[in-house]
Design a protein around this motif. Sequence first.
Motif, PDB file in Angstrom:
ATOM      1  N   UNK A  73       0.799  -1.220   0.000  1.00 20.85           N
ATOM      2  CA  UNK A  73       0.000   0.000   0.000  1.00 20.85           C
ATOM      3  C   UNK A  73       0.836   1.276   0.000  1.00 20.85           C
ATOM      4  N   UNK A  74       2.111   1.161   0.405  1.00 19.36           N
ATOM      5  CA  UNK A  74       2.925   2.383   0.461  1.00 19.36           C
ATOM      6  C   UNK A  74       3.219   2.944  -0.929  1.00 19.36           C
ATOM      7  N   UNK A  75       3.070   2.117  -1.982  1.00 14.08           N
ATOM      8  CA  UNK A  75       3.233   2.628  -3.347  1.00 14.08           C
ATOM      9  C   UNK A  75       2.249   3.759  -3.625  1.00 14.08           C
ATOM     10  N   UNK A  76       1.029   3.598  -3.112  1.00 13.83           N
ATOM     11  CA  UNK A  76       0.013   4.631  -3.311  1.00 13.83           C
ATOM     12  C   UNK A  76       0.472   5.951  -2.693  1.00 13.83           C
ATOM     13  N   UNK A  77       1.042   5.853  -1.490  1.00 16.14           N
ATOM     14  CA  UNK A  77       1.514   7.066  -0.816  1.00 16.14           C
ATOM     15  C   UNK A  77       2.653   7.713  -1.624  1.00 16.14           C
ATOM     16  N   UNK A  78       3.583   6.874  -2.067  1.00 17.65           N
ATOM     17  CA  UNK A  78       4.753   7.361  -2.804  1.00 17.65           C
ATOM     18  C   UNK A  78       4.321   8.118  -4.056  1.00 17.65           C
ATOM     19  N   UNK A  79       3.409   7.502  -4.809  1.00 16.21           N
ATOM     20  CA  UNK A  79       2.918   8.149  -6.035  1.00 16.21           C
ATOM     21  C   UNK A  79       2.187   9.459  -5.715  1.00 16.21           C
ATOM     22  N   UNK A  80       1.289   9.418  -4.764  1.00 16.43           N
ATOM     23  CA  UNK A  80       0.473  10.613  -4.472  1.00 16.43           C
ATOM     24  C   UNK A  80       1.338  11.750  -3.949  1.00 16.43           C
ATOM     25  N   UNK A  81       2.234  11.464  -3.010  1.00 16.24           N
ATOM     26  CA  UNK A  81       3.072  12.529  -2.447  1.00 16.24           C
ATOM     27  C   UNK A  81       3.939  13.174  -3.528  1.00 16.24           C
ATOM     28  N   UNK A  82       4.415  12.364  -4.461  1.00 17.98           N
ATOM     29  CA  UNK A  82       5.298  12.907  -5.498  1.00 17.98           C
ATOM     30  C   UNK A  82       4.514  13.591  -6.614  1.00 17.98           C
ATOM     31  N   UNK A  83       3.343  13.059  -6.956  1.00 14.01           N
ATOM     32  CA  UNK A  83       2.541  13.670  -8.017  1.00 14.01           C
ATOM     33  C   UNK A  83       2.002  15.044  -7.598  1.00 14.01           C
ATOM     34  N   UNK A  84       1.644  15.186  -6.331  1.00 17.95           N
ATOM     35  CA  UNK A  84       1.073  16.450  -5.856  1.00 17.95           C
ATOM     36  C   UNK A  84       2.134  17.355  -5.237  1.00 17.95           C
ATOM     37  N   UNK A  85       3.148  16.760  -4.602  1.00 16.90           N
ATOM     38  CA  UNK A  85       4.058  17.551  -3.782  1.00 16.90           C
ATOM     39  C   UNK A  85       3.326  18.000  -2.523  1.00 16.90           C
ATOM     40  N   UNK A  86       4.082  18.332  -1.486  1.00 16.93           N
ATOM     41  CA  UNK A  86       3.443  18.759  -0.240  1.00 16.93           C
ATOM     42  C   UNK A  86       2.583  20.001  -0.484  1.00 16.93           C
ATOM     43  N   UNK A  87       3.078  20.905  -1.324  1.00 12.74           N
ATOM     44  CA  UNK A  87       2.300  22.122  -1.595  1.00 12.74           C
ATOM     45  C   UNK A  87       0.948  21.828  -2.232  1.00 12.74           C
ATOM     46  N   UNK A  88       0.942  20.875  -3.170  1.00 13.76           N
ATOM     47  CA  UNK A  88      -0.307  20.514  -3.828  1.00 13.76           C
ATOM     48  C   UNK A  88      -1.309  19.918  -2.859  1.00 13.76           C
ATOM     49  N   UNK A  89      -0.812  19.121  -1.934  1.00 15.64           N
ATOM     50  CA  UNK A  89      -1.704  18.507  -0.948  1.00 15.64           C
ATOM     51  C   UNK A  89      -2.223  19.563   0.042  1.00 15.64           C
ATOM     52  N   UNK A  90      -1.355  20.492   0.402  1.00 15.92           N
ATOM     53  CA  UNK A  90      -1.798  21.573   1.294  1.00 15.92           C
ATOM     54  C   UNK A  90      -2.897  22.408   0.643  1.00 15.92           C
ATOM     55  N   UNK A  91      -2.713  22.709  -0.646  1.00 13.61           N
ATOM     56  CA  UNK A  91      -3.742  23.464  -1.383  1.00 13.61           C
ATOM     57  C   UNK A  91      -5.087  22.753  -1.363  1.00 13.61           C
ATOM     58  N   UNK A  92      -4.995  21.427  -1.532  1.00 13.68           N
ATOM     59  CA  UNK A  92      -6.212  20.607  -1.573  1.00 13.68           C
ATOM     60  C   UNK A  92      -6.969  20.700  -0.238  1.00 13.68           C
ATOM     61  N   UNK A  93      -6.240  20.560   0.865  1.00  6.43           N
ATOM     62  CA  UNK A  93      -6.860  20.654   2.198  1.00  6.43           C
ATOM     63  C   UNK A  93      -7.459  22.057   2.407  1.00  6.43           C
ATOM     64  N   UNK A  94      -6.666  23.053   2.069  1.00 11.93           N
ATOM     65  CA  UNK A  94      -7.115  24.444   2.295  1.00 11.93           C
ATOM     66  C   UNK A  94      -8.379  24.763   1.508  1.00 11.93           C
ATOM     67  N   UNK A  95      -8.448  24.235   0.299  1.00  9.74           N
ATOM     68  CA  UNK A  95      -9.633  24.479  -0.523  1.00  9.74           C
ATOM     69  C   UNK A  95     -10.888  23.903   0.141  1.00  9.74           C
ATOM     70  N   UNK A  96     -10.770  22.683   0.661  1.00  7.44           N
ATOM     71  CA  UNK A  96     -11.926  22.063   1.309  1.00  7.44           C
ATOM     72  C   UNK A  96     -12.361  22.849   2.547  1.00  7.44           C
ATOM     73  N   UNK A  97     -11.377  23.288   3.332  1.00  6.33           N
ATOM     74  CA  UNK A  97     -11.722  24.031   4.552  1.00  6.33           C
ATOM     75  C   UNK A  97     -12.394  25.353   4.171  1.00  6.33           C
ATOM     76  N   UNK A  98     -11.873  25.969   3.136  1.00  3.92           N
ATOM     77  CA  UNK A  98     -12.448  27.236   2.683  1.00  3.92           C
ATOM     78  C   UNK A  98     -13.902  27.035   2.226  1.00  3.92           C
ATOM     79  N   UNK A  99     -14.150  25.938   1.508  1.00  2.00           N
ATOM     80  CA  UNK A  99     -15.511  25.661   1.030  1.00  2.00           C
ATOM     81  C   UNK A  99     -16.456  25.356   2.198  1.00  2.00           C
ATOM     82  N   UNK A 100     -15.941  24.707   3.236  1.00  2.00           N
ATOM     83  CA  UNK A 100     -16.776  24.442   4.417  1.00  2.00           C
ATOM     84  C   UNK A 100     -17.167  25.773   5.067  1.00  2.00           C
ATOM     85  N   UNK A 101     -16.218  26.699   5.123  1.00  2.00           N
ATOM     86  CA  UNK A 101     -16.530  28.012   5.701  1.00  2.00           C
ATOM     87  C   UNK A 101     -17.514  28.785   4.823  1.00  2.00           C
TER      88      UNK A 101
END
Lengths: 444, 444
Positions: free
Chosen positions: A320-348
């Motif tokens: 299962x760690x392959x999934x993590x490896x691919x996702x972390x590298x495809x998005x980068x930490x910045x991309x994942x942070x953007x994704x979280x922030x967008x959801x929180x913003x939409x909830x607000x």
Amino acid sequence: MDATEFRKRGKEMVDYIADYLETIEKRRVYPDVEPGYLRPHIPDSAPEEPERFEDILKDVEKIIMPGASSPACTELETVMLDWLGKMINLPPSFLAEKDGEGGGVIQGTASEATLVALLAARTKAIQRAQSENGTLTQGDVIGRLVAYTSDQAHSSVEKDGLIAGVKTKQLPTDDAFAVRGSALRKAVDQDKAAGLIPFFFCATLGTTTCCSFDKLSELGPICNEENIWMHVDAAYAGSSFICPEFRHLLNGVEFADSFNFNPHKWLLVNFDCSTMWVKKRTDLTCAFKIDPVYLKHAHQESGLITDYRHWQIPLGRRFRSLKMWFVFRMYGVKGLQEYIRKHVKLAHEFKDLVLQDDRFEICADVILGLVCFRLKGTNELNEALLKNINASRKIHLVPCNLRGKFVLRFAVCARTVESAHVQFAWKHITKLAGELLKAQKQQD
Amino acid sequence: MDATEFRKRGKEMVDYIADYLETIEKRRVYPDVEPGYLRPHIPDSAPEEPERFEDILKDVEKIIMPGASSPACTELETVMLDWLGKMINLPPSFLAEKDGEGGGVIQGTASEATLVALLAARTKAIQRAQSENGTLTQGDVIGRLVAYTSDQAHSSVEKDGLIAGVKTKQLPTDDAFAVRGSALRKAVDQDKAAGLIPFFFCATLGTTTCCSFDKLSELGPICNEENIWMHVDAAYAGSSFICPEFRHLLNGVEFADSFNFNPHKWLLVNFDCSTMWVKKRTDLTCAFKIDPVYLKHAHQESGLITDYRHWQIPLGRRFRSLKMWFVFRMYGVKGLQEYIRKHVKLAHEFKDLVLQDDRFEICADVILGLVCFRLKGTNELNEALLKNINASRKIHLVPCNLRGKFVLRFAVCARTVESAHVQFAWKHITKLAGELLKAQKQQD
């Protein structure tokens, strides 16, 4: 990755698999690598910026294939759990790194992570009680053990208690639906006076009902002082801790013995992937270690390798760690942070819409992607509203019960969600609410 | 499916997924089907002959997509477990059918299936003991419970006992490495006389060490008479029962309370897929059932639906029955039978090669795809042979210990194995054995 690139990359992967199957006899039947071979090939932490798919796939052939399924499966998992631990700024004592006492493992679900922590805590508690009083049997001790969790905690904690054969008590929460130190202190003192042995506390960061957060900084010191194993379940909320502005929600984790969250919930990793860290890996292996001949291997007692089968309930494992490896590298930490922030913003955004309508009320603080709301009025009214919303099948809501109030939960969680969806949902909800209130008025 | 067709079908699937993602907003957010919608769309049993991939994919769109992930995931699983149960001629009491009391579920691994059975048995035993003596606490009863298994059983049974907090005893086996009724009778009588409560027996069909078979027809009646839950673990061997000529190995299962095997081991279904059947589904749900508000649904108490979350340790689930549906239809029962028969035939081919070489001996009956063999001589000699075999990385063998003898295990298990591979392996083994014996002679 958009649909166009998905079509291209998906088809490349199909060819990669077919090529592998067609030429499998040219490969080694058993890897020719030494324990720890993988870590030096991989950076110490996840990339900040996105990487290209073709570069990741090249690394699969270069780094993973020579290590086959084992030890590559184990070693990539250990390194990915270190990456993710660093992304959420977990104390270094939870990381494996090169020679740490802690480390991470992928479980299937948060229920399993809690169970594994509970069983490890049970083993420690039995050993401690028996070392203090040699006449006690295991059954004597188990009969006196008591585990605690929040009255807002997920039902799986109670189920895990059933499995382990120990009492589970739900502690009362404060006005923000959080367990406070005082509630734990009171329960521990009462139970000790009654001859019970408090041994486990499952704290929740981001409860299922309303996304409330137990006060780790109050609870942790009590647990440490009382030899109570503190497990922190942040199944949903944990992904948000990759953003510095939400990291404070994890403060106090330094007192915990184990910590868990589900990247499959909110970090774009497909189900299942529930990541768990412990401070002392020997706490797990002591609880589960059984070594028959057919599972022995040359590096068994070398201390160089990790046998994840002693960290979990099942024996078999997937990569299962392959999934993590691919996702972390495809998005980068910045991309994942953007994704979280967008959801929180939409909830607000949704919360603000609710607050602008006098007929509705917000029922719990909106901290991440969940909004608990209801029509001001009876439970029956809100049950009817939910029924109408779900019957129309345009959006789907799951309710909860907060201190006797029937509450609707609006959860921002889809990968492709946009402001337009939030606006659509609110328009739809208010339309049905208006019809319901009108019909009710006509009946009165 | 060969590599050429795999490339074609794999790419079609990639497009199917991309199309789904691109047009997802045109689909319903919630399925518009009634409980039990799926069964009438699917035949009562698996096809004898292979079907075409495009027909299966058409059924995905027609039958699965309207039922989305739920209830389709649950309903297909129930029907697939009925199909597979019929393929191995399991007694009808284990099937769900339209209104059976039994039924099947997919677990991740055989260890989890055994644990689930053990926990259900523990709940029943506690209830029975407490109904006979109201002063007993749960801890009192658990302290007296004793579970049995074979001294050849998989180590996971012992681990499951650790988790459940109960004593586990390994029963001695006969000359064919099988537990007999007499061994169980003796242990039960002794333990009852000592005040213990025998409550669980895990029989093994096809042990990991040497593929031996416990004598269900002797053990079953004792279990039934003594209120001992009999769980049958046929993790590896179970797949062979789809062939009429091997079905006799399952005789006696009619006495069992639960039965499990792993199609991911030998039935061409990818890991993980461990299928488990019980005679009384309420035995499981009574042990695990906890129902919070956010998991309640309209059909909760209707008796019309199956909540698999009460049948397993985790809460979340994957749609694993799709793998079964595709494999059973792509191969047909006949294709799967051929696959099993080919492996057994190749194992016998290897056994005959061993028997023709006086330096070697066969160490256990060859019944399915496993051959236990060794050089006549010391354990050290055989350990050295294994080391040389695995170090050369042309084939890979896993050993076992049979009554103090170090034994090599030749397992026929790859999808594409042919006679040529068996011949190659034997030639390689005898070459290394020859070199080893020669070197040894020179040392003497």
